[in-house]
Write an enzyme that holds these catalytic residues in place. Structure first.
Site, PDB file in Angstrom:
ATOM      1  CG  ASN A   1      -1.665   1.241   1.466  1.00 49.86           C
ATOM      2  OD1 ASN A   1      -1.775   2.069   0.568  1.00 49.86           O
ATOM      3  ND2 ASN A   1      -2.221   1.392   2.664  1.00 49.86           N
TER       4      ASN A   1
ATOM      5  CE  LYS B   1      -0.085   3.368   4.751  1.00 53.20           C
ATOM      6  NZ  LYS B   1       0.060   3.520   6.192  1.00 53.20           N
TER       7      LYS B   1
ATOM      8  CG  HIS C   1      -5.724   1.993   5.264  1.00 52.68           C
ATOM      9  ND1 HIS C   1      -5.299   2.959   6.147  1.00 52.68           N
ATOM     10  CD2 HIS C   1      -4.705   1.110   5.142  1.00 52.68           C
ATOM     11  CE1 HIS C   1      -4.055   2.661   6.522  1.00 52.68           C
ATOM     12  NE2 HIS C   1      -3.680   1.544   5.936  1.00 52.68           N
TER      13      HIS C   1
ATOM     14  CD  GLU D   1      -2.816   5.644   6.742  1.00 55.99           C
ATOM     15  OE1 GLU D   1      -2.825   5.708   5.503  1.00 55.99           O
ATOM     16  OE2 GLU D   1      -1.862   5.181   7.389  1.00 55.99           O
TER      17      GLU D   1
ATOM     18  CD  GLU E   1      -3.333  -2.371   7.484  1.00 53.38           C
ATOM     19  OE1 GLU E   1      -2.195  -2.549   7.041  1.00 53.38           O
ATOM     20  OE2 GLU E   1      -4.030  -1.389   7.212  1.00 53.38           O
TER      21      GLU E   1
ATOM     22  N   GLY F   1       2.784   2.334  10.708  1.00 57.54           N
ATOM     23  CA  GLY F   1       3.760   3.404  10.542  1.00 57.54           C
ATOM     24  C   GLY F   1       4.508   3.767  11.812  1.00 57.54           C
TER      25      GLY F   1
ATOM     26  CB  SER G   1       5.422  -1.746  11.851  1.00 60.45           C
ATOM     27  OG  SER G   1       5.066  -0.391  12.081  1.00 60.45           O
TER      28      SER G   1
HETATM   29  P1  PGA Z   1       3.021   0.339   7.544  1.00 62.43           P
HETATM   30  O1  PGA Z   1       1.537   0.577   6.961  1.00 62.43           O
HETATM   31  O2  PGA Z   1       3.526  -0.953   6.980  1.00 62.43           O
HETATM   32  O3  PGA Z   1       3.812   1.536   7.049  1.00 62.43           O
HETATM   33  O4  PGA Z   1       2.905   0.296   9.024  1.00 62.43           O
HETATM   34  C1  PGA Z   1       0.647  -0.492   6.806  1.00 62.43           C
HETATM   35  C2  PGA Z   1      -0.676   0.016   6.258  1.00 62.43           C
HETATM   36  O5  PGA Z   1      -1.149   1.069   6.667  1.00 62.43           O
HETATM   37  O6  PGA Z   1      -1.294  -0.647   5.390  1.00 62.43           O
END
Ligand code: PGA
Length: 247
Positions: A8, A10, A93, A95, A163, A169, A208
């Site tokens: 992903n 983003k 997601h 976010e 997640e 992140g 992560s």
């Molecule tokens: P990350 O993000 O691997 O940077 O923690 C995962 C995600 O939001 O899909």
């Protein structure tokens, strides 16, 4: 079950980043012959990413509108993603839930839109840090799952991504025991919702995932793959992750 390793990107990636997709596509079959590899770049790159991938890896979107078309300035439909060469789309997601106020009913409508367009829907759920600290994480994920996953979910059209919001992140990951417990819980909720065939639906872990922890995570029971954010932006890092997919 073939594991699905999805990147992903983003809101990262200009034209120059297409070379990362080419590099990943060149090596995917050799380094992960038994896994499905997917990259979800920003919508502006989907079409060129699909050309660069040339069918060697899959390309997906990061979000879609529930409607096929209409007066929704700035939005992109599942049909448009499909037309641009996508075969999957991430919906719900954290976010999107957090910054755009998307609730699970909207996420379910987006999953249906994905299916209408012939896309795999990767439906995301996950608890916040305070919900986990309160011991509410199992209930939170169960209700997100019930409300976000329509009953028409099938092995061929759906993957779930667990997640934990506090792991996205941040460099923090859930422990293998926590992941195994949550994935087993999600599996039972999913079977309760859509029946026994749900045993084949892949449940990805995200938050992560890095080269250094990918092996342990991808060998954890009930983990059907990974949803990778930051580490999917670099071809060598992403390769180091998907080469750990279950043989
Ligand atoms: P990350 O993000 O691997 O940077 O923690 C995962 C995600 O939001 O899909």
């Amino acid at each position: 079950m073939r594991q699905l390793i999805a990147g992903n990107w983003k809101m990262h990636g200009l034209s120059a980043a297409l070379s990362e997709i080419e590099t990943v596509a060149e090596t995917a079959v050799a380094s992960a012959p038994n896994a499905d590899i997917l990259i979800c770049p920003p919508a502006t790159l989907v079409s060129r990413a699909a050309q660069a991938a040339a069918g060697r890896i899959a390309i997906g979107g990061q979000d879609c509108h529930p409607e096929p078309q209409g007066a929704f300035t700035g939005d992109i439909s599942a049909e448009m993603l499909r037309d641009a060469g996508a075969s999957a789309v991430i919906v719900g997601h954290s976010e999107r839930r957090q910054y755009y106020g998307e609730d699970s009913a909207l996420v379910a409508a987006k999953a249906r839109a994905a299916w209408r367009a012939g896309l795999l829907a990767i439906i995301c759920i996950g608890e916040t840090e305070s919900q986990r600290n309160l011991g509410d994480h199992l209930n939170v994920c169960a209700s997100q799952l019930t409300d976000s996953v329509p009953q028409e979910a099938r092995v061929a059209n759906t993957a779930i991504a667990y997640e934990p919001v506090w792991a996205i992140g941040t460099g923090k990951t859930a422990t293998p025991d926590d992941i195994a417990a949550m994935h087993a819980h999600i599996r039972e909720c999913l079977v309760g919702r859509v029946g026994e065939q749900a045993r084949g639906i892949r449940i990805l872990y995200g938050g992560s995932v890095k080269p250094g922890n990918a092996r342990e995570i991808l060998r954890t029971p009930e983990v059907g793959g990974a949803l990778v954010g930051g580490a999917s932006l670099s071809a060598p890092e992403f390769q180091a992750i998907f080469s750990e997919a279950s043989p």
